[in-house]
Design a protein around this motif. Structure first.
Motif, mmCIF file in Angstrom:
data_model
loop_
_atom_site.group_PDB
_atom_site.id
_atom_site.type_symbol
_atom_site.label_atom_id
_atom_site.label_comp_id
_atom_site.label_asym_id
_atom_site.label_seq_id
_atom_site.Cartn_x
_atom_site.Cartn_y
_atom_site.Cartn_z
ATOM 1 N N LEU A 24 0.829 -1.205 0.000
ATOM 2 C CA LEU A 24 0.000 0.000 0.000
ATOM 3 C C LEU A 24 0.867 1.261 0.000
ATOM 4 O O LEU A 24 0.628 2.191 -0.763
ATOM 5 C CB LEU A 24 -0.940 -0.003 1.209
ATOM 6 C CG LEU A 24 -1.867 1.204 1.357
ATOM 7 C CD1 LEU A 24 -2.811 1.314 0.160
ATOM 8 C CD2 LEU A 24 -2.668 1.101 2.635
ATOM 9 N N LEU A 25 1.890 1.275 0.839
ATOM 10 C CA LEU A 25 2.751 2.458 0.928
ATOM 11 C C LEU A 25 3.561 2.700 -0.347
ATOM 12 O O LEU A 25 3.710 3.839 -0.784
ATOM 13 C CB LEU A 25 3.710 2.323 2.118
ATOM 14 C CG LEU A 25 3.077 2.447 3.499
ATOM 15 C CD1 LEU A 25 4.094 2.109 4.582
ATOM 16 C CD2 LEU A 25 2.526 3.847 3.708
ATOM 17 N N LEU A 26 4.081 1.643 -0.939
ATOM 18 C CA LEU A 26 4.957 1.794 -2.099
ATOM 19 C C LEU A 26 4.204 1.895 -3.426
ATOM 20 O O LEU A 26 4.697 2.507 -4.369
ATOM 21 C CB LEU A 26 5.958 0.642 -2.163
ATOM 22 C CG LEU A 26 6.906 0.537 -0.964
ATOM 23 C CD1 LEU A 26 7.777 -0.706 -1.079
ATOM 24 C CD2 LEU A 26 7.765 1.793 -0.851
ATOM 25 N N ASN A 27 3.021 1.282 -3.501
ATOM 26 C CA ASN A 27 2.283 1.265 -4.762
ATOM 27 C C ASN A 27 0.947 1.984 -4.699
ATOM 28 O O ASN A 27 0.307 2.168 -5.723
ATOM 29 C CB ASN A 27 2.035 -0.180 -5.216
ATOM 30 C CG ASN A 27 3.316 -0.898 -5.522
ATOM 31 O OD1 ASN A 27 4.208 -0.337 -6.144
ATOM 32 N ND2 ASN A 27 3.423 -2.140 -5.090
ATOM 33 N N GLY A 28 0.491 2.303 -3.492
ATOM 34 C CA GLY A 28 -0.810 2.949 -3.355
ATOM 35 C C GLY A 28 -1.965 2.029 -3.698
ATOM 36 O O GLY A 28 -3.049 2.486 -4.037
ATOM 37 N N ARG A 29 -1.718 0.722 -3.627
ATOM 38 C CA ARG A 29 -2.724 -0.269 -3.990
ATOM 39 C C ARG A 29 -3.002 -1.207 -2.830
ATOM 40 O O ARG A 29 -2.139 -1.468 -2.012
ATOM 41 C CB ARG A 29 -2.250 -1.135 -5.165
ATOM 42 C CG ARG A 29 -1.921 -0.380 -6.399
ATOM 43 C CD ARG A 29 -3.172 -0.108 -7.147
ATOM 44 N NE ARG A 29 -2.864 0.494 -8.435
ATOM 45 C CZ ARG A 29 -3.749 1.100 -9.136
ATOM 46 N NH1 ARG A 29 -4.978 1.192 -8.722
ATOM 47 N NH2 ARG A 29 -3.433 1.621 -10.282
ATOM 48 N N ILE A 30 -4.210 -1.745 -2.799
ATOM 49 C CA ILE A 30 -4.602 -2.749 -1.810
ATOM 50 C C ILE A 30 -4.172 -4.109 -2.345
ATOM 51 O O ILE A 30 -4.404 -4.421 -3.511
ATOM 52 C CB ILE A 30 -6.129 -2.721 -1.586
ATOM 53 C CG1 ILE A 30 -6.576 -1.362 -1.056
ATOM 54 C CG2 ILE A 30 -6.576 -3.844 -0.668
ATOM 55 C CD1 ILE A 30 -6.020 -1.004 0.295
ATOM 56 N N CYS A 108 -6.162 -6.085 4.492
ATOM 57 C CA CYS A 108 -5.897 -4.677 4.193
ATOM 58 C C CYS A 108 -6.970 -3.735 4.727
ATOM 59 O O CYS A 108 -6.658 -2.716 5.333
ATOM 60 C CB CYS A 108 -5.748 -4.489 2.685
ATOM 61 S SG CYS A 108 -4.443 -5.504 1.970
ATOM 62 N N GLY A 109 -8.240 -4.083 4.503
ATOM 63 C CA GLY A 109 -9.322 -3.190 4.914
ATOM 64 C C GLY A 109 -9.435 -3.028 6.414
ATOM 65 O O GLY A 109 -9.579 -1.916 6.924
ATOM 66 N N ILE A 110 -9.373 -4.142 7.146
ATOM 67 C CA ILE A 110 -9.444 -4.053 8.605
ATOM 68 C C ILE A 110 -8.225 -3.311 9.135
ATOM 69 O O ILE A 110 -8.330 -2.502 10.061
ATOM 70 C CB ILE A 110 -9.588 -5.446 9.237
ATOM 71 C CG1 ILE A 110 -10.987 -5.982 8.967
ATOM 72 C CG2 ILE A 110 -9.322 -5.400 10.741
ATOM 73 C CD1 ILE A 110 -11.258 -7.363 9.501
ATOM 74 N N GLY A 111 -7.063 -3.554 8.531
ATOM 75 C CA GLY A 111 -5.847 -2.842 8.946
ATOM 76 C C GLY A 111 -5.962 -1.336 8.756
ATOM 77 O O GLY A 111 -5.347 -0.562 9.482
ATOM 78 N N ARG A 112 -6.773 -0.910 7.786
ATOM 79 C CA ARG A 112 -6.988 0.514 7.549
ATOM 80 C C ARG A 112 -8.167 1.062 8.335
ATOM 81 O O ARG A 112 -8.477 2.240 8.269
ATOM 82 C CB ARG A 112 -7.245 0.782 6.055
ATOM 83 C CG ARG A 112 -6.059 0.536 5.172
ATOM 84 C CD ARG A 112 -6.341 0.831 3.696
ATOM 85 N NE ARG A 112 -7.517 0.130 3.198
ATOM 86 C CZ ARG A 112 -8.618 0.729 2.729
ATOM 87 N NH1 ARG A 112 -8.706 2.027 2.684
ATOM 88 N NH2 ARG A 112 -9.629 0.021 2.294
ATOM 89 N N GLY A 113 -8.852 0.173 9.074
ATOM 90 C CA GLY A 113 -9.991 0.609 9.878
ATOM 91 C C GLY A 113 -11.251 0.851 9.070
ATOM 92 O O GLY A 113 -12.100 1.652 9.467
#
Length: 141
Positions: A24-30, A108-113
């Motif tokens: 997510l940080l390097l590519n901006g993708r989930i 990914c989604g739960i990690g992002r809240g």
């Protein structure tokens, strides 16, 4: 679950979480597998390369691990081929209906809240528990 240890499970979870966060940080993708595969099956775009590399890594990583002497667990499938096809189609339909899969929503989604991902993951888990209960205890399969 013969080789389960809390340490290996924790280490695996940390590695999956770190990989998803870096992606997510390097590519901006989930790092949702159904979305990555779906984008690869769509008409060719400039995103085809990284999608193919990501999916190839999922397939090749265990082979590389085994090549370096790691032991892979035996895989046994007790279901018929037609049942596997139907199950795969249902999972694919559910991933499209839920706008993502367990990796996209659950990791990914739960990690992002994300509230939507929390609801989707809760639904995935409830249906999985119900399915196992029905097939094992009510149908005797």
């Amino acid at each position: 679950m013969d080789g389960f240890t809390p340490l290996s499970a924790t280490l695996g979870g940390v590695m999956i979480g770190a990989a998803a966060a870096l992606f997510l940080l390097l590519n901006g993708r989930i790092a949702g597998i159904s979305g990555i595969l779906g984008g690869l099956l769509a008409p060719p775009s400039r995103e085809t390369g990284w999608r193919a590399a990501f999916l190839a890594g999922l397939v090749l990583a265990p082979l590389v691990y085994a090549g370096f002497g790691g032991s892979l667990p035996p895989v046994t499938v007790d279901a018929s081929f037609p049942l596997l096809v139907v199950a795969g189609l249902l999972v694919g339909f559910g991933a499209r209906l839920g706008a993502g899969c367990t990796s996209g929503h659950g990791v990914c989604g739960i990690g992002r809240g994300s509230p939507r991902s929390l609801a989707a993951t809760g639904t995935f888990m409830a249906v999985a528990i119900l399915t196992v209960f029905v097939t094992r205890h009510l149908l005797g399969a």
